[in-house]
Each structure stands twice: as C-alpha cells, then as structure tokens.
Design an enzyme around this catalytic site. Structure first.
Site, PDB file in Angstrom:
ATOM      1  N   THR A 150      35.197  46.172  53.731  1.00  0.00           N
ATOM      2  CA  THR A 150      34.156  44.960  53.213  1.00  0.00           C
ATOM      3  C   THR A 150      34.969  43.975  53.713  1.00  0.00           C
ATOM      4  OG1 THR A 150      33.093  46.542  51.747  1.00  0.00           O
ATOM      5  CG2 THR A 150      32.686  44.387  52.065  1.00  0.00           C
ATOM      6  N   VAL A 151      36.128  43.496  53.350  1.00  0.00           N
ATOM      7  CA  VAL A 151      36.488  41.845  53.301  1.00  0.00           C
ATOM      8  C   VAL A 151      37.025  41.801  53.251  1.00  0.00           C
ATOM      9  CG1 VAL A 151      38.169  41.087  51.922  1.00  0.00           C
ATOM     10  CG2 VAL A 151      36.767  42.339  50.504  1.00  0.00           C
TER      11      VAL A 151
ATOM     12  N   GLU B 238      43.207  33.653  45.645  1.00  0.00           N
ATOM     13  CA  GLU B 238      42.112  33.232  45.228  1.00  0.00           C
ATOM     14  C   GLU B 238      40.098  34.147  45.609  1.00  0.00           C
ATOM     15  OE1 GLU B 238      41.283  29.144  44.579  1.00  0.00           O
ATOM     16  OE2 GLU B 238      39.826  30.782  44.348  1.00  0.00           O
TER      17      GLU B 238
ATOM     18  N   GLY C 254      34.577  36.042  43.878  1.00  0.00           N
ATOM     19  CA  GLY C 254      34.583  36.325  44.821  1.00  0.00           C
ATOM     20  C   GLY C 254      34.348  34.993  45.727  1.00  0.00           C
TER      21      GLY C 254
ATOM     22  N   ILE D   4      33.884  32.214  44.715  1.00  0.00           N
ATOM     23  CA  ILE D   4      33.778  31.529  43.935  1.00  0.00           C
ATOM     24  C   ILE D   4      35.278  30.549  43.975  1.00  0.00           C
ATOM     25  CG2 ILE D   4      34.160  29.832  41.661  1.00  0.00           C
ATOM     26  CD1 ILE D   4      31.892  32.461  40.794  1.00  0.00           C
TER      27      ILE D   4
ATOM     28  N   ASP E 176      37.778  46.307  36.089  1.00  0.00           N
ATOM     29  CA  ASP E 176      37.445  45.003  36.811  1.00  0.00           C
ATOM     30  C   ASP E 176      37.587  43.897  36.220  1.00  0.00           C
ATOM     31  OD1 ASP E 176      37.489  44.519  39.953  1.00  0.00           O
ATOM     32  OD2 ASP E 176      36.412  42.925  39.215  1.00  0.00           O
TER      33      ASP E 176
ATOM     34  N   LYS F 250      39.871  40.995  36.100  1.00  0.00           N
ATOM     35  CA  LYS F 250      40.113  39.297  36.257  1.00  0.00           C
ATOM     36  C   LYS F 250      40.059  38.358  35.182  1.00  0.00           C
ATOM     37  CE  LYS F 250      36.544  40.066  40.054  1.00  0.00           C
ATOM     38  NZ  LYS F 250      35.885  40.630  40.755  1.00  0.00           N
TER      39      LYS F 250
END
Ligand code: NAP
Ligand code: HSE
Length: 441
Positions: free
Chosen positions: A17-18, A131, A136, A138, A203, A207
């Site tokens: 995905t990323v 980052e 995500g 932001i 998760d 964070k």
C-alpha cells in the site's frame, strides 16, 4: 557531472500500500516540488516477484532480498515500508551501519527500538526520519521536533488509528456491523497486515509511545502502556453515548504529571482506550479514516493537527516529505558549502498567475424573492439547466403577499456559469430580487 544534477538513489523496501503510493509520487514528479524530480528509485524489495502490481514498474529493479537493496552502492537512502519487526529492524540498523539515511513508516519498530536506532544514527551521522509512522499524512513528527520546540508540552491527546476511527464512525453513522467495516478498512489499505494491532489498540499504543518520546524528550517502555481496543464495543454503547451528547473514540493520551512524585524523573501517564468525547470537543468531529492530535503546551496553549491518518496517498505524502528532507541536505552537501537547504530556504520554482475568476468552480447558495406563481421554480430550473448548472437542492420557503422565497444550492460549477444564469434569471418577470448569492464549500 555537475553534482547538483546527480539524482539521489532510493532503495525501497516494500511495494505494498505505502510503497506503491511512494513510487506513484516519485514517478510523476510534474507539478510537485522540484526536489521530487531529483530522486530516483534504484531498487525495490518485495516478497513475491510474481504478484501483480497496480503500477508499471521496470521488473529488473525488483528483488526478494531486502539486504541486497540496502547494500547496493547506488542506494543512498533506504525507505523501509515493508512492516513487521524483523527483518525491518535489522535492515534499518544495517543501513545506518553503512552510513545511509533511512525513512521509515514502521511505528512497531520505532516504538520498540527507537532509542537504539536514534543512538546508532547519531553516532553514524545519518538521519532516520519517521513522519509517516504517526498520523498517516498529517505532519506531526517534524512539528513536534521543530516548530513546537519552544514549548513545555503538557498533554498529547490523539485519535491516531485510522482503522478504528473508521470503524467507530461507520458504526455511529450507519449502525454498521463491526466485522463488515473492518473488512472494508482492510480492502481500503488502512489496516495493518495483522488488523488485530489496530482493533486491540496496539498500533495506537506504538504511536503514542513515539509521540510521547518526542513531546517529553525521553522514551518509555512500550510494553507498559495500558491498552484497550474496540473489539468488544457494541453498537448499543455508541447509541447511548450519542444520546448523552458524546461520541465514542479510541483515544491515545500522554500526559505530563507535574508535582506527581518526589523522584527527579519526568512522570508521564500514557493510555489507549475507547473514550466518550463530549460533542463540543474538537476531537468529537474527527470521523472516518481521519486522525487528529491535540497538543497542549506552554506557552502555545492548544494546537490541533488533523487529516487523513492512513491509506496509500496520505502515508506516501509523509514518506516522500522525509525523503525530500534528506535529498535536500544531500544535494546541499554535494554542491559545496555556500548553498542553503532548499527546503528550509524559500524560493520560487514556477511561474504563477491568477486564474480568470469566471473559471473558478464552487458550490453556490442563491436566495431569490419571486412572485408566488405556478411554474416559477420550473423557469428558474430551466435557465440553470441551459447553463449546465446542476442543482443540489431547491426549496420554497414562506410565501406571502410580497412573494415567495426560494433557496437554491448548486453543485460545483464555474463562476462564469452561475453569473450568466443569474443574469438571465433576474430578467424573468416573476423574479422580484436575487436577494443573496454566496459561495459554499
Ligand atoms: P503492505 O501493503 O502489507 O506491504 C508490505 C510490502 O512489503 C509488500 O510489498 C511486501 O511484498 C513487502 N515485504 C514484506 N515483507 C517482506 C520481506 N521480508 N522481504 C521483502 N519484501 C517484503 O503494508 P503497508 O500497508 O504498505 O505498510 C507498510 C508499513 O507502513 C508498515 O510498517 C505499516 O505499519 C506502515 N504504515 C502503513 C500505513 C497504511 O495506511 N497502510 C500508514 C502508515 C504506516 P509483496 O508485495 O510481494 O507482498
Ligand atoms: N493501520 C494504521 C491505521 C495505518 O489504521 O491507522 C496508519 O498508521
């Protein structure tokens, strides 16, 4: 070769995905900051060479050996977007050992091994930028590291898991079934490879551990964060919370407890848990895959960062920002001592002009005073139709001796279309006045 013209070689670990989002940005540099065109993806590690990819890629740069990518002399910056703890952690450490800067979106590794990684990076004189690991798309890591540096941070409160916020929002809005929405979040690329990390709060705990380390300047033991997820939440709880004036959100909180203890260490309280947020609190309106992080500091007061918290595009936006930061420094170093960091200094890099206002498009609110006669709405609708102005809603309010009040909300159209329509509508004998014309978001 002029060193400024030499592109910075990237090694991408992961094309899921990323990784795909990152490649899409790098392969279409037009219209983006000029530094994007100065980076070049040299090698990509994937698990399965046969997997069908959603983007066209030169297959000769693919390999199933991520260590080969890190060691490749043409790779100057390693971008780790493969996920998991191992081999991701070892690959990051190897890159640092080889004197290569790293960009990673891997909060699981950073939350557990952040200190070891940053110590090694500092010793080697390379950067490890993260980052994309929190929030995500932001920008939150760099603001915490740089822009808020003059503050004493008191508290960080965040909705920092897109999957669970998406699930809770859908359950609230549509009474949707928990498992159905989770499946949807996985299809949309929001969830982790093991979605248990999302729904059980792990998760978000990764964070908040990272944010806390940056906000308060010292790492805490990741395993010691009290963590509750949303997997046991029923629609009933959400309904009750709503009736009482609250929204149910999975919050992650890190707080500095002043005067709490005699010991010299900074006392912090961290937690992740489903929480009722009052309707008038700014975090209560953060819905869908969006994240928001509210920071309370002295002297700034409260500042909130808001935006899409997961998914290919937003996360890639953050990863590429980090790559550009490193590329900027490398290009500056390559070009000799006199250059400034191209991202920190301001420069114009394309010609801009103001568009003809008639070409600008937006939704419109129009209030008309008309005669209260049959067929008025039809005539107005016809004129809009002739100018290809599509109407979202048209409502007639109070009618009295002076006439009727009609409110029209249009879909997005150009200013030219709406102005021409209104000039014509104004000439209709039944139209007494165009009382208001405003733009809508
Ligand atoms: P993903 O879609 O599962 O992609 C993982 C990629 O890594 C795949 O291309 C996979 O190869 C490759 N890969 C995995 N293990 C490998 C190995 N041992 N050797 C070589 N290649 C390997 O994951 P993702 O959603 O992009 O997430 C990647 C990272 O970004 C994770 O750390 C995640 O927490 C983080 N992140 C994700 C998001 C998001 O919205 N998805 C947002 C922020 C941060 P194949 O393609 O061949 O399977
Ligand atoms: N699975 C994560 C989330 C991805 O849903 O927030 C973004 O870090």
């Amino acid at each position: 070769m002029n060193t400024m013209n030499k592109k910075i070689g990237i090694g991408l670990l992961g094309l899921g995905t990323v990784g795909t989002g990152v490649a899409n940005i790098v392969f279409s540099s037009a219209g983006r900051h000029p530094l994007v065109s100065k980076i070049n993806i040299k090698r990509i590690a994937v698990r399965d060479l046969q997997r069908k990819r959603s983007l066209e890629i030169d297959t000769s740069i693919l390999t199933t050996d991520p260590f080969e990518v890190v060691k490749d002399p043409n790779v100057e910056v390693v971008v780790e977007v493969m996920g998991g703890i191992e081999p991701a952690r070892s690959l990051i450490m190897l890159a640092i050992d080889l004197g290569k800067s790293v960009v990673t979106a891997n909060k699981a590794v950073v939350a557990r091994y952040g200190k070891e990684i940053s110590d090694a990076a500092n010793a080697a004189g390379v950067y490890v930028l993260i980052e994309a690991a929190v929030g995500g798309g932001i920008p939150i890591i760099e603001p915490l590291k740089q822009s808020l540096g003059g503050n004493k941070i008191k508290k960080v409160t965040g909705i920092i898991n897109g999957t669970t916020n998406f699930i809770l929002s859908q359950m609230t809005k549509e009474g949707a079934n928990y498992q159905d929405v989770l499946n949807q979040a996985q299809e949309l690329g929001y969830a982790e490879a093991d979605p248990g990390a999302d729904v059980n709060g792990h998760d978000a705990a990764d964070k908040i551990a990272i944010l806390s380390g940056l906000a308060f300047g010292g790492s805490i033991k990741r395993e010691s964060i009290p963590t509750k997820g949303i997997s046991n939440i029923e629609n009933k709880e959400i309904n009750y919370a709503n009736q009482l004036g609250y929204e149910l959100k999975l919050l992650a909180i890190a707080e500095h407890l002043e005067n709490y203890s005699e010991i010299k260490e900074t006392s912090l309280a961290l937690r992740v848990e489903p929480t009722l947020v009052p309707n008038d609190h700014p975090l209560s309106t953060v819905n869908g895959v969006n994240n928001a992080i509210l920071i309370e500091g002295d002297p700034i007061g409260e500042v909130m960062f808001y935006g899409p918290g997961a998914g290919a595009g937003p996360t890639a936006s953050a990863v590429v920002a980090d790559i550009l930061n490193i590329a900027g420094i490398k290009l500056m170093q390559n070009s000799g001592a006199k250059s400034l960091d191209p991202l920190l200094s301001a420069s114009s890099w394309r010609k801009c002009h103001l568009a003809n206002p008639r070409e600008i498009s937006h939704k419109n609110y129009v209030r008309l005073i008309t005669a209260d006669a049959p067929g008025v709405i039809g005539s107005i609708g016809n004129i809009f139709g002739n100018h290809k102005v599509s109407i979202e809603s048209i409502v007639q309010f109070d009618s009295n001796i002076e006439g009727a009040e009609i409110i029209v909300i249009t879909h997005k159209v150009s200013k030219g279309q709406i102005i021409d329509s209104l000039l014509e509508i104004k000439k209709l004998s039944e139209v007494i006045q165009i009382a208001a014309h405003l733009s809508c978001l």
